[in-house]
Design a protein around this motif. Structure first.
Motif, PDB file in Angstrom:
ATOM      1  N   GLN A   1       1.691  -3.208   3.626  1.00 31.49           N
ATOM      2  CA  GLN A   1       1.039  -4.398   3.069  1.00 31.49           C
ATOM      3  C   GLN A   1       1.202  -4.444   1.540  1.00 31.49           C
TER       4      GLN A   1
ATOM      5  N   ASP B   1       4.291  -8.311   8.600  1.00 32.33           N
ATOM      6  CA  ASP B   1       2.925  -8.595   8.148  1.00 32.33           C
ATOM      7  C   ASP B   1       1.942  -8.344   9.296  1.00 32.33           C
TER       8      ASP B   1
ATOM      9  N   SER C   1       1.807  -4.527  10.265  1.00 29.92           N
ATOM     10  CA  SER C   1       1.169  -3.654   9.274  1.00 29.92           C
ATOM     11  C   SER C   1      -0.316  -3.971   9.110  1.00 29.92           C
ATOM     12  N   ARG C   2      -0.748  -5.145   9.582  1.00 30.95           N
ATOM     13  CA  ARG C   2      -2.189  -5.425   9.611  1.00 30.95           C
ATOM     14  C   ARG C   2      -2.776  -5.035  10.968  1.00 30.95           C
TER      15      ARG C   2
END
Ligand code: FEO
Length: 400
Positions: A209, A243, A246-247
């Protein structure tokens, strides 16, 4: 014989494919092989971005020699020191003794640990430093833990090329293709890209992130990763996947059913659950046997789906060992934000459900649904109503 691709007029891919390696990092199966990407810039100075695994060293060195076409090699930029990229550094130093290595302080320390003879040959750079090689000026961006602590990425401010190290890479050999628009990525590559990311870099979501945040401030026109295709179109597709991954946000609403079965009765229950869910209209379901599926695939699918059903027989008054191994890997890779339903089986002391629940409660943001199905040896008619309610509760949660 050399085997190279032109990336831009003055930039070449000089990497190589490896179809002989069975297990990446000696742990993850790679039936489609893997590529080790290295790039050579021909400016007033010649600049090599990363090297390649020693397994493909001969091909890589022949490629470098061919593209240099008699010119000296002036610089070697090392973005990542893991040996699948750094192993050929020593041979580059032997063949091009005047070369200067540009890298981070930690990478230089690792080069010494790997016993490379680099004394007097390194230039240490840090975040925001720049180097001009003639027409091209690059800037260095630290990317710690993507996927080792020394990692950096290099951005060419002249043409918008990002040399992205392990970020945006994928398992899978290139086999002559190089660019994302030369493959059907969404059909043929996404599963390997997800399996690569989740198993190799998945643990370090917050660091990814941080890198994505830095990347959002620069105008990236092309991504040159260390594995898999080079991205020159539709960059947003892969950035969006990174995105989400990784979240730890699921890519899809759906149910992953992973079962551990010794004699087929837990498997039977898992399949009946899948059938019921489909009959109720939920078709985005995947079912895997933990005993014959490599855990790297289970991890990848766990990052993909919003819901997971764990169905395990009781073994030595606990979880089935391979189910335990899967959950330990899931925890090690930091998976979060999933809703989990538990199905347990046992013939005299049913313990697997409690063990799985305890394990999940020790993880971050894993919600165990308020339903559990307990089977005594094998499903019977009177369990079908319970199974139906179990399926209904999962469906309700998916649709919420
Ligand atoms: Fe492809 Fe972390 O090395």
């Amino acid at each position: 014989m050399h085997c190279v691709r032109k990336v831009l007029d003055d930039l070449y891919w000089v990497g190589a494919d490896d179809h002989r390696l069975a297990l990446f990092e000696n742990i993850h199966p790679i039936p489609r092989g893997v590529s080790y990407n290295s790039y050579l810039l021909l400016d007033e100075k010649t600049v090599l971005f990363d090297t390649a695994d020693w397994a493909v060293g001969r091909q890589f060195l022949e490629n470098v020699q061919y593209v240099l076409n008699g010119r000296p090699l002036d610089y070697l930029v090392i973005n990542h020191m893991e040996p699948d990229h750094g192993a050929s550094i020593e041979e580059i130093l032997l063949r091009y003794p005047e070369v200067k290595i540009i890298s981070t302080e930690k990478a230089v320390m690792l080069m010494r640990q790997f016993r490379f003879p680099i004394d007097g040959k390194t230039e240490i750079v840090k975040e925001g430093d720049t180097r001009c090689f003639g027409a091209h000026t690059v800037t260095f961006v630290e990317a710690p833990m993507v996927h080792w602590p020394e990692a950096m990425v290099t951005y060419d401010t002249t043409n918008g090329v990002l040399f992205a190290a392990d970020a945006f890479g994928s398992f899978g050999a290139l086999d002559g293709k190089l660019f994302n628009d030369e493959v059907n990525f969404d059909r043929d590559w996404i599963d390997d890209a997800r399996r690569y990311y989740t198993n190799i870099v998945g643990k370090y979501g917050p660091h990814v992130q941080a890198l994505l945040k830095k990347a959002s401030g620069i105008d990236i026109k092309m991504i040159c990763p260390l594995h898999g295709p080079v991205w020159r179109t539709d960059l947003g597709y892969l950035i969006d996947k990174y995105d989400k991954w990784s979240r730890y946000e699921p890519e899809e609403k759906g149910v992953l059913i992973v079962y551990a079965s010794m004699y087929g009765n837990t498997e039977n229950a898992a399949r009946i659950l899948a059938t019921k869910l489909v009959e109720k209209g939920l078709t985005n379901i995947a079912v895997y046997d933990v005993s014959n599926t490599h855990v790297s695939y289970l991890i990848s699918e766990s990052f993909r789906y919003s819901h997971i059903v764990l169905a395990s027989v009781t073994y030595n008054l606990g979880m089935y060992p391979l189910m335990h191994n899967y959950l330990m890997d899931m925890k090690a890779l930091n998976l979060q934000k999933r809703k989990v339903a538990i199905m347990e089986n046992g013939s005299w002391a049913v313990k697997s459900g409690t063990r799985m629940q305890d394990f999940l409660e020790g993880m971050k943001q894993m919600e165990v649904l308020d339903t559990k199905l307990t089977i005594s040896s094998a499903l019977r008619d009177e369990n079908l109503e319970e199974m139906d309610a179990f399926a209904e509760r999962i469906l309700e949660s998916v649709q919420a």
